[in-house]
Write a protein that holds these residues in place. Structure first.
Motif: not given
Length: 194
Positions: A8, A12, A47, A73, A75, A132, A150
């Motif tokens: 991850v 990112l 993030a 995750e 953002v 996402p 994300f």
């Protein structure tokens, strides 16, 4: 968990560049959550890193599956400027830990409410979880695991959050679009809700 988070972190960095800052928060009974900050011109992106270490499970399930289940995750993108948005680090970590602490599944269309401003003086105390795939592509994992998604967060004023509860996420997003709302403006007012 560590292997997933390393992947991850790499995703990112590939999508957003090198973070210029990172902070870690640990809550009792939850895994450590990091929040990474990326500067992109006049936009700052925050993030989370840590939420996807474990799959989210329905709290009604008697046995939580340690492998299968949605992973995500968060953002958040806002314009740099007059607001002290760096104070959003802890609130973002709180939101990212909610699947472990409260047993919720965070998915597009959901509202996440902090009950306090996202940062000092912010007109927002909640966020709408958006679809996402735009900014950071999903991260495919081993075949038994769901991909990491994300999820963009769109700050909502209290009036927008109340309106969304009645009319739904799609209707609120259409209203923002119709009125040309700058969702990255850290000091924006509520969209017209007639």
């Amino acid at each position: 968990m560590g292997e997933v988070l390393a992947l991850v972190d790499a995703r990112l960095r590939t999508a957003l560049g090198e973070p210029d800052a990172r902070a870690a928060v640990t809550f009792l009974g939850a895994d450590r959550i990091e929040v990474l900050r990326f500067i992109d011109g006049d936009v700052v992106r925050y993030a989370t890193l840590g939420m996807s270490g474990q799959p989210m499970n329905d709290p009604k399930d008697l046995m939580a599956d340690p492998v299968r289940g949605p992973r995500a995750e968060l953002v958040l993108s806002v314009r740099t400027g007059p607001a002290d948005t760096d104070k959003v680090l802890r609130p973002l970590a709180v939101l990212a830990s909610s699947p472990q602490v409260e047993g919720v599944i965070v998915a597009p269309g959901a509202s996440l409410d902090l009950g306090e401003p996202l940062w000092p003086g912010a007109p927002f105390s909640s966020v709408l979880v958006a679809e996402p795939g735009g900014l950071v592509a999903d991260l495919e994992l081993d075949e038994l695991m769901d991909p990491v998604r994300f999820l963009p967060l769109l700050p909502m004023t209290p009036n927008e959050a109340a309106w969304k509860r009645v009319h739904g996420a799609q209707a609120l997003q259409e209203r923002w679009l119709t009125h040309g709302t700058d969702l990255r403006d850290p000091l924006r007012g509520s969209v017209t809700l007639d």
